[in-house]
Design an enzyme around this catalytic site. Structure first.
Site, short mmCIF file in Angstrom:
data_model
loop_
_atom_site.label_atom_id
_atom_site.label_comp_id
_atom_site.label_asym_id
_atom_site.label_seq_id
_atom_site.Cartn_x
_atom_site.Cartn_y
_atom_site.Cartn_z
N SER A 1 -58.43 -60.67 61.12
CA SER A 1 -59.21 -61.62 61.96
C SER A 1 -60.35 -61.69 61.83
O SER A 1 -61.15 -61.82 61.72
CB SER A 1 -59.19 -61.07 62.88
OG SER A 1 -57.76 -60.15 63.17
N ASN B 1 -62.21 -66.38 66.76
CA ASN B 1 -63.16 -65.00 66.38
C ASN B 1 -64.34 -65.09 66.69
O ASN B 1 -65.04 -64.48 67.29
CB ASN B 1 -61.82 -64.20 65.99
CG ASN B 1 -60.78 -63.96 65.93
OD1 ASN B 1 -60.49 -64.10 66.63
ND2 ASN B 1 -59.90 -62.90 64.80
N GLU C 1 -54.62 -70.67 61.60
CA GLU C 1 -55.78 -70.27 60.90
C GLU C 1 -55.08 -69.97 58.95
O GLU C 1 -55.24 -68.82 59.20
CB GLU C 1 -57.61 -69.86 61.25
CG GLU C 1 -57.78 -70.32 63.02
CD GLU C 1 -59.05 -69.22 62.99
OE1 GLU C 1 -59.62 -69.46 63.72
OE2 GLU C 1 -59.16 -68.03 63.05
N HIS D 1 -53.90 -66.86 59.43
CA HIS D 1 -54.37 -65.88 60.72
C HIS D 1 -53.30 -66.45 61.52
O HIS D 1 -54.03 -67.42 62.35
CB HIS D 1 -55.33 -66.22 61.02
CG HIS D 1 -55.99 -64.83 62.39
ND1 HIS D 1 -56.74 -65.68 63.21
CD2 HIS D 1 -55.87 -63.82 62.71
CE1 HIS D 1 -57.00 -64.43 63.92
NE2 HIS D 1 -56.91 -63.75 63.61
N1 LIG Z 1 -54.35 -57.85 67.86
C1 LIG Z 1 -55.18 -58.89 67.99
O1 LIG Z 1 -54.87 -60.07 68.79
C2 LIG Z 1 -54.48 -59.99 66.63
C3 LIG Z 1 -54.49 -61.12 66.15
C4 LIG Z 1 -54.79 -61.40 65.25
C5 LIG Z 1 -54.65 -60.88 63.70
N2 LIG Z 1 -54.99 -59.56 64.04
C6 LIG Z 1 -55.01 -58.58 62.67
O2 LIG Z 1 -53.26 -58.81 62.00
C7 LIG Z 1 -53.68 -57.04 61.89
C8 LIG Z 1 -53.06 -56.39 62.44
O3 LIG Z 1 -53.80 -56.23 63.61
P1 LIG Z 1 -52.80 -55.34 65.47
O4 LIG Z 1 -53.58 -55.39 66.17
O5 LIG Z 1 -51.39 -55.60 64.62
O6 LIG Z 1 -52.95 -54.26 64.78
P2 LIG Z 1 -51.70 -52.52 65.36
O7 LIG Z 1 -52.08 -51.14 64.68
O8 LIG Z 1 -51.03 -53.07 65.88
O9 LIG Z 1 -50.94 -52.76 64.39
C9 LIG Z 1 -50.53 -52.05 62.66
C10 LIG Z 1 -49.10 -51.65 62.62
O10 LIG Z 1 -49.04 -51.32 61.18
C11 LIG Z 1 -48.90 -50.41 59.88
N3 LIG Z 1 -49.47 -49.91 59.16
C12 LIG Z 1 -50.14 -48.94 58.67
N4 LIG Z 1 -50.34 -48.60 57.81
C13 LIG Z 1 -49.15 -49.66 56.83
C14 LIG Z 1 -49.51 -49.44 55.40
N5 LIG Z 1 -49.40 -48.88 54.55
N6 LIG Z 1 -47.99 -49.90 55.23
C15 LIG Z 1 -46.98 -50.49 55.87
N7 LIG Z 1 -47.70 -50.71 58.03
C16 LIG Z 1 -48.40 -49.77 57.86
C17 LIG Z 1 -49.42 -49.25 61.54
O11 LIG Z 1 -47.42 -47.92 61.84
C18 LIG Z 1 -48.61 -50.20 62.64
O12 LIG Z 1 -47.28 -50.63 63.62
C19 LIG Z 1 -55.40 -56.67 62.03
O13 LIG Z 1 -55.99 -57.20 59.77
C20 LIG Z 1 -55.81 -57.32 62.48
O14 LIG Z 1 -57.05 -58.09 62.82
C21 LIG Z 1 -55.04 -58.86 65.60
#
Ligand SMILES: NC(=O)c1ccc[n+]([C@@H]2O[C@H](COP(=O)([O-])OP(=O)(O)OC[C@H]3O[C@@H](n4cnc5c(N)ncnc54)[C@H](O)[C@@H]3O)[C@@H](O)[C@H]2O)c1
Length: 596
Positions: A121, A192, A154, A142
């Site tokens: 993000s 964002n 995006e 994204h």
């Molecule tokens: N939460 C949101 O609203 C949102 C929206 C768009 C983009 N994002 C982006 O998406 C990405 C993930 O965010 P999220 O909110 O889903 O996080 P999250 O914490 O909910 O999930 C992350 C997952 O990654 C796994 N993980 C960690 N290390 C790992 C590895 N080495 N190999 C495989 N899996 C691994 C974890 O076990 C976890 O299940 C981030 O870059 C975030 O900025 C988040």
């Protein structure tokens, strides 16, 4: 010919990853879903099952289609399972070193022509790409939360991403039924960059006890029509993820203090209050992962009636003023059964206001919103006057005269002389300090802000503004009156912009700055906010409706009160106002409305 993607990999099955898996599998693409451990894999799998079961229960997905969808997904621990996929989307936590490590590993594991994408993000896609030997095949895709629902994607191209890769990914987005906007690699991209300053500011208002969590969220939903309030959205995004995004945006985005995470956010992360995913964040949820909020110790007890405990009886109301707001407010009170004394500056003005109220009530009758008897009853309850002396026996005065402090102060001094003791004196000001008006009287404890929204008969929200001198009985009376009007009241402190404008206008101003910097177009920015965040209007559509002059005046007030450099009005906004491009009302603002 666009490239065919027959199988894709998703790394990390958290809030975003699990949703992204669903998007691909739903559209007939095979998915290899990988996690770091067996336990995390199981959690991700459970999220996918729950989400698809919910879709079936809501009648949005056929049970057979759900089974087909699930059969397209293979689950595995570790990245080796991704050796044959055409595209990988990484959705692991927002840490640059972690993402770089994963990309280096993906580069080793995946076939040479595979595209490697990140769902970051806020981190630099370019910095992630250089961890591989194929930065020209690295791109940002994204998705928005929840990925199966939100239409926007995006697409972020770096300076080295190849044009073919961009085109292939754009075509893929279309196949997934998404709308994409393709942009360069800048912190926060479009949505964002415009969202997180606002979220952080909302947390700051909450942290400083400016308003309760319920009131902040209700104000934004009812005052701006957004699908969620900012604190509920923080819980959906994940408080830890939001922290990382803010922190990165602060460091990458020019050290704008508005992105420096509010201390409460870090404390919540440390305490494990991560939002929906952990069952508790700003709100408490039925269980981890559930969207259902349950009451906790911070939930207000009882209903609106209980909130109004200590309220004074109010039957007769004076409304001072003859503009749009006064007219709407007279109608609202009269329809709700109050005796109303309307005071204007002369018989002619009273006749105009009377006509306007009649016209509006008649419209209500035509639309079937009220009966002819109700209309006649409401009109019969209004007395028209041109002198404040007729307010001697009212229980509440609502002032909606011109937005000039000297005029309002003089009015409050007069009301102080005329009105009986115990009367609540309210101002509808949008931008002036309520305490100034309170101190123009000898009874500051009885003075409160009642900030109605335009059009008052339709908008559900009223901000009740409490100064440092307002008594609890006055606030209770204001809340009780709002409840009797069928409105939702939120209580907030006496600061510029109250809740709604303080959170809304800096975001609009930021959108103007983004346009000014030529990062994107007005159309794409409007699209991003509507399709990525579910806003009813994009910022430029809204600015043209609100009026650029109004937006500029509010933004100036906010800037002057808080001296926050990031709140300085966008030069482009000032120039458009100077040029007379004020929005729909002059036929031209950000867009030309003369031919529409
Ligand atoms: N939460 C949101 O609203 C949102 C929206 C768009 C983009 N994002 C982006 O998406 C990405 C993930 O965010 P999220 O909110 O889903 O996080 P999250 O914490 O909910 O999930 C992350 C997952 O990654 C796994 N993980 C960690 N290390 C790992 C590895 N080495 N190999 C495989 N899996 C691994 C974890 O076990 C976890 O299940 C981030 O870059 C975030 O900025 C988040």
């Amino acid at each position: 010919m666009a490239r065919e993607f027959t199988s894709v990999g998703v790394v990390g099955l958290g809030t975003m990853g699990a949703g992204i898996v669903e998007v691909f599998a739903r559209n007939g693409i095979d998915v290899v879903a990988v996690e770091i451990s067996a336990a995390a894999l199981e959690r991700g799998q459970a999220t996918l099952t729950r989400s698809t079961d919910r879709a079936v229960a809501k009648g949005k997905l056929d049970p057979a289609d759900r089974d087909a969808l699930l059969s397209r997904v293979t689950f595995a621990v570790g990245l080796d399972a991704l050796h044959a996929v055409d595209l990988v989307i990484e959705a692991v936590p927002e840490h640059l070193d972690l993402k770089q490590r994963i990309f280096a590993e993906l580069d080793r594991v995946c076939k040479p022509d595979a595209i490697l994408a990140t769902n970051t993000s806020s981190l630099s896609v370019t910095e992630i790409s250089v961890a591989t030997s194929r930065p020209n095949q690295v791109i940002g895709i994204h998705f928005f939360n929840p990925a199966p629902v939100m239409k926007l994607v995006e697409v972020i191209r770096t300076v080295v991403t190849s044009a073919d890769v961009v085109a292939d990914v754009e075509a893929l987005c279309a196949r997934l039924g998404k709308v994409d906007v393709t942009i360069n690699d800048r912190a926060g991209f479009i949505a964002n960059a415009l969202l997180f300053g606002y979220l952080n500011h909302a947390v700051a208002l909450f942290e400083s006890n400016y308003a309760s969590r319920e009131d902040i969220d209700a104000a934004i939903k009812l005052g701006c029509g957004l699908p969620m309030g900012p604190l509920a959205l923080m819980d959906l995004i994940g408080v830890d993820t939001a922290y990382e995004i803010l922190d990165t945006m602060y460091r990458r985005g020019g050290r704008d203090r508005r992105h420096a995470p509010v201390p409460l956010i870090k404390q919540m992360v440390t305490a494990g209050l991560l939002g929906r995913k952990s069952g508790r964040g700003f709100y408490t949820y039925e269980r981890p992962g559930s969207p259902v909020v349950v009451p906790d110790e911070a939930t207000p007890v009882g209903d609106q009636a209980a909130l109004a405990e200590g309220a004074r009886a109010t039957a007769k109301v004076g409304v001072v003023g003859s503009g749009t707001m006064a007219t709407g407010i007279i109608e609202v009170f009269a329809r709700a059964g109050y005796e109303v004394v309307s005071v204007t500056r002369g018989a002619e003005k009273s006749a105009t206001v009377c006509e306007a109220v009649k016209t509006s009530l008649n419209k209500g009758v035509v639309r079937g919103k009220l009966s002819e008897e109700e209309r006649d009853g409401a009109l019969g309850r209004i007395t028209w006057s041109a002198t404040l002396d007729h307010l001697a026996d009212v229980d509440l005065v609502v002032e909606a005269v011109i937005e000039e402090l000297s005029v309002k102060k003089a009015l409050f001094a007069s009301l102080d002389e005329i009105c009986k003791p115990g009367v609540v004196l309210a101002t509808t000001t949008s931008s002036l300090p309520v305490i100034e008006m309170a101190m123009a009287t000898q009874r500051p404890a009885d003075v409160v802000g009642l900030h109605f929204f335009n059009p008052a008969p339709i908008m559900q929200l009223v901000e009740v503004v409490r100064t440092i001198r307002t008594s609890p009985e006055t606030v209770a009376t204001a809340r009780a009156v709002c409840a009797a009007l069928g409105k939702t009241s939120v209580v907030c402190g006496d600061r510029s912009g109250f809740v709604v404008n303080a959170l809304l206008f800096p975001y609009l101003n930021d959108a103007v700055k983004m346009l000014e910097a030529s990062y994107s177009t007005a159309d794409d920015i409007d699209h991003a906010m509507k399709l990525g965040c579910g806003y009813p209007m994009g910022p430029f559509e809204l600015l043209d409706v609100v009026g650029l002059d109004v937006a500029l005046a509010i933004q100036r007030e906010l800037y002057l009160e808080l001296r926050e450099p990031g709140f300085a009005p966008a030069p482009l906004l000032e120039h458009l106002v100077t040029a007379g491009y004020l929005g729909r009302k002059t036929g031209r603002g950000f867009r030309d409305h003369t031919h529409r």
